[in-house]
Design an enzyme around this catalytic site. Structure first.
Site, PDB file in Angstrom:
ATOM      1  N   ASP A  42      28.895  13.981  15.549  1.00  0.00           N
ATOM      2  CA  ASP A  42      29.447  15.079  15.786  1.00  0.00           C
ATOM      3  C   ASP A  42      28.962  14.064  17.965  1.00  0.00           C
ATOM      4  O   ASP A  42      27.996  13.819  18.532  1.00  0.00           O
ATOM      5  CB  ASP A  42      28.718  16.329  16.453  1.00  0.00           C
ATOM      6  CG  ASP A  42      29.147  16.864  17.051  1.00  0.00           C
ATOM      7  OD1 ASP A  42      30.421  16.824  18.464  1.00  0.00           O
ATOM      8  OD2 ASP A  42      29.334  18.196  17.337  1.00  0.00           O
TER       9      ASP A  42
ATOM     10  N   ASP B  36      32.232  28.493  19.599  1.00  0.00           N
ATOM     11  CA  ASP B  36      31.889  27.079  20.124  1.00  0.00           C
ATOM     12  C   ASP B  36      32.351  26.349  20.803  1.00  0.00           C
ATOM     13  O   ASP B  36      33.248  26.413  21.620  1.00  0.00           O
ATOM     14  CB  ASP B  36      33.257  25.678  18.810  1.00  0.00           C
ATOM     15  CG  ASP B  36      32.795  23.940  19.471  1.00  0.00           C
ATOM     16  OD1 ASP B  36      31.672  23.795  20.114  1.00  0.00           O
ATOM     17  OD2 ASP B  36      33.371  22.939  19.316  1.00  0.00           O
TER      18      ASP B  36
ATOM     19  N   LYS C  76      28.280  22.616  31.366  1.00  0.00           N
ATOM     20  CA  LYS C  76      27.116  23.226  30.259  1.00  0.00           C
ATOM     21  C   LYS C  76      26.087  22.209  30.545  1.00  0.00           C
ATOM     22  O   LYS C  76      25.416  22.110  29.388  1.00  0.00           O
ATOM     23  CB  LYS C  76      28.151  22.815  28.843  1.00  0.00           C
ATOM     24  CG  LYS C  76      26.953  22.987  27.693  1.00  0.00           C
ATOM     25  CD  LYS C  76      27.988  22.642  26.430  1.00  0.00           C
ATOM     26  CE  LYS C  76      27.235  22.755  24.639  1.00  0.00           C
ATOM     27  NZ  LYS C  76      27.938  22.482  23.381  1.00  0.00           N
TER      28      LYS C  76
ATOM     29  N   GLU D 147      25.504  22.135  16.195  1.00  0.00           N
ATOM     30  CA  GLU D 147      27.103  22.559  15.938  1.00  0.00           C
ATOM     31  C   GLU D 147      26.818  21.701  14.799  1.00  0.00           C
ATOM     32  O   GLU D 147      28.073  22.249  13.590  1.00  0.00           O
ATOM     33  CB  GLU D 147      27.052  21.836  17.030  1.00  0.00           C
ATOM     34  CG  GLU D 147      27.486  22.938  18.203  1.00  0.00           C
ATOM     35  CD  GLU D 147      27.684  22.107  20.111  1.00  0.00           C
ATOM     36  OE1 GLU D 147      27.988  20.689  19.905  1.00  0.00           O
ATOM     37  OE2 GLU D 147      27.280  22.931  21.033  1.00  0.00           O
TER      38      GLU D 147
END
Ligand code: ADP
Ligand code: MG
Length: 564
Positions: A168, A6, A68, A145
């Site tokens: 999420d 992850d 990211k 994810e």
């Protein structure tokens, strides 16, 4: 051995599928969560994780975090006077995780499944693959994810049939997915989200509030003070998840400043962010053709879902309390580890089948004939609609605009607007046509979207049988194979510290950060602790050092606990 990773905006984790099921692997400091932060230290060596985060808190120019957000873009991120791309910084994080896994498992690791936000675009996914390659990994699969999180829950629950909504909210991205589990099949029905919404935005809103109350401009503060303030506000934000208010005291430019925030005020300043959580949930339900009552479970993952304001919104919208029995920080990584087990064809997972969807609509730009006879361009013609089950391949026939036209420009877009100007441009293909009347000059456009979420575009000119392929790699935001090879060599040359030194380095960095963050007696206390520890280090007595280290960690934990 295939690992599951992850690669998060704020934290990254690595795991594998063990004989006893999915397992996460601790780093050299004993934690399964590694901050996605890199720094180059005074000895020109690379630090990743907690040590890097603590270094950055006092000397922001020596490293970088939250990169990211820049995956799939050309953005250059400066560390010292060296510029890096987000892929390269991500590769450094991946390398550190893999080193931890290799040390833990005692075997070299060459293959990985990496999770990405479901809402990541083609360029962002390619950048993630490139990061894997730069870290010396073969990326066997990219898994979305929320799908990974649902895989973790779905397998654990072992229910025969259930419909899940996975929510999420991480550091920089927001994803909602709706999945159904039946007879070992996990089917994603819909995925929606926002690539630019996460806990970092809540932090930003709080920072703005502090600055307006203190009459400061954030950009006017020296970088180190800005970093210090951000780290205090981050702690206050987390405090608000546990208690009704939080306070920060700081001395800035000789002024003693205090900021106090309670829940109602917090709710007010982050309301625009909270409102942005609604649309993806509504859209996912609509695309899955479900009412909230038809959901069996609601699963919250991502650190930012710990905010009571967030879980309350979800509970209110969906009419029930969400589940949370897998640690929200770990669910995605556990699922990635399961996906790694599936990829390695672990026999205990043979029965599990996973299907996913494309998170957004993909299509081309077209022109329409207006009632006046005029051609109007800029309209979006979808080929693959959002939430189609992948892999998916669709063909559509198009004609040129005019007779005897010898060139055709095909522009590829992603998005949900009827006008391409509001969608994201993925690339274009210019092709030659034989000079013919419009009706005799059609082309077939084929879009293929694979399980990794990578799009392939193919065009055939019917009259000549010629085929053209669009390589979206040629986007400015994506590295070519030659560039990857060159950067791989450069990255491999960066030195790191021996693994056995890392715990110590991180502890020093933490003590130095705490010293820098405080004044007067508090900092003298930290200095005393540090001096005592350094003295023991000199003794070279391993047992004594180990004991002293534990004592220092406890003392710093206590100090930080009582000092936010
Ligand atoms: P990512 O997967 O993007 O790395 P995480 O799932 O690790 O993100 O979540 C990180 C975000 O969660 C950060 O913005 C952090 O501030 C936030 N966060 C973590 N714990 C808490 C908490 N207790 N209360 C509020 N926010 C939190
Ligand atoms: Mg995450």
């Amino acid at each position: 051995m295939i690992v599951g990773i992850d690669l998060g905006t704020t934290h990254s984790l690595i795991g594998y599928y063990s004989p006893d099921g999915p397992r996460l692997i601790p780093n050299a400091l004993g934690s399964v969560l590694t901050p996605s932060v890199v720094a180059i230290d005074d000895q020109k060596r690379l630090l990743v994780g907690e040590a890097a985060r603590d270094k950055l808190a006092i000397e922001p120019a020596c490293g970088a975090g939250t990169f990211k957000r820049f995956m799939g873009t050309d953005r250059q991120i400066l560390i010292g006077n060296q510029a890096y791309r987000a892929e390269e910084l991500s590769a450094m994080v991946l390398r550190a995780l893999v080193t931890d896994a290799e040390a833990h498992l005692g075997t070299p690791i060459k293959e990985a499944v990496i999770s990405v936000p479901a809402y990541f675009s083609d360029a962002q996914r390619k950048a993630t693959r490139a990061a894997g390659e730069l870290a010396g990994l073969k990326v066997e699969r990219l898994i979305n994810e929320p799908t990974a999180a649902a895989l973790a829950y779905g397998l654990q629950e072992k229910k025969d049939e259930a419909t899940f909504l996975v929510f999420d909210l991480g550091g920089g991205t927001f994803d909602v997915s709706i999945l159904e589990v039946f007879d070992g099949v996990m089917q994603v029905h819909a995925t929606c989200g926002d690539n630019h919404l996460g806990g970092e935005d809540f932090l930003q809103a709080l920072l703005e509030d502090v600055c307006s109350q203190w009459n400061l401009r954030l950009q006017d503060l020296p970088a180190s003070l800005r970093a210090q303030l951000a780290s205090r506000v981050e702690r206050a934000k987390r405090q608000l998840s546990l208690s009704a208010s939080a306070t920060i005291e700081m001395k800035i430019e000789g002024r003693d400043l205090t900021w106090n925030i309670d829940e109602p005020h917090f709710a007010k300043i982050v309301d625009p962010l909270i409102q942005r959580l609604r649309q993806p949930i509504e859209r996912a339900l609509r695309d899955a053709r479900l009412d909230p009552q038809q959901l069996d479970e609601i699963v919250l993952v991502g650190g930012a879902s710990r905010m009571p304001l967030v879980s309350r919104l979800v509970a209110r919208m969906l009419g029930r309390l969400p589940l949370r029995h897998i640690n929200p920080d770990e669910a995605v990584a556990v699922g990635a580890a399961v996906a790694a087990g599936m990829k390695a064809r672990d026999e205990r997972l043979e029965e599990v089948v996973l299907t996913d969807v494309s998170p957004y609509t993909l299509g081309v730009a077209t022109a329409r004939l207006e009632s006046t006879g005029r051609q109007a361009g800029g309209y979006f013609a979808p080929l693959i609609e959002r939430n189609s089950t992948v892999p998916v391949s669709r063909v559509e026939r198009f004609w040129p605009l005019t007779d005897m036209q010898t060139e055709l420009r095909l522009e590829v877009y992603q998005g949900e607007s009827p006008m391409v100007a509001n969608n994201i441009r993925l690339g274009q293909l210019l092709l030659k046509l034989p000079p013919r009347p419009v009706q005799e000059n059609p082309v077939d456009v084929r879009f293929t979207y694979d399980v990794n979420g990578v799009l392939q575009v193919e065009v055939s000119v019917i009259s000549t049988g010629e085929r053209h392929e669009l390589f979206l790699e040629q986007n400015p935001g994506t590295l070519s194979q030659t560039e990857i090879a060159a950067r791989f060599a450069a990255l491999s040359a960066i030195k790191t510290h021996p693994r056995e030194d890392l715990a110590n380095i991180a502890l020093m960095a933490r003590a130095e950060r705490l010293y820098a963050e405080h004044l007067g007696d508090a900092r003298r206390y930290v200095q005393d602790l540090l001096a005592r520890y350094l003295e023991v280090l000199e003794s070279q007595n391993l047992q004594m050092i180990a004991r002293a280290r534990q004592q220092l960690i406890s003392a710093l934990d206590e100090f930080e606990g009582s000092n936010h």
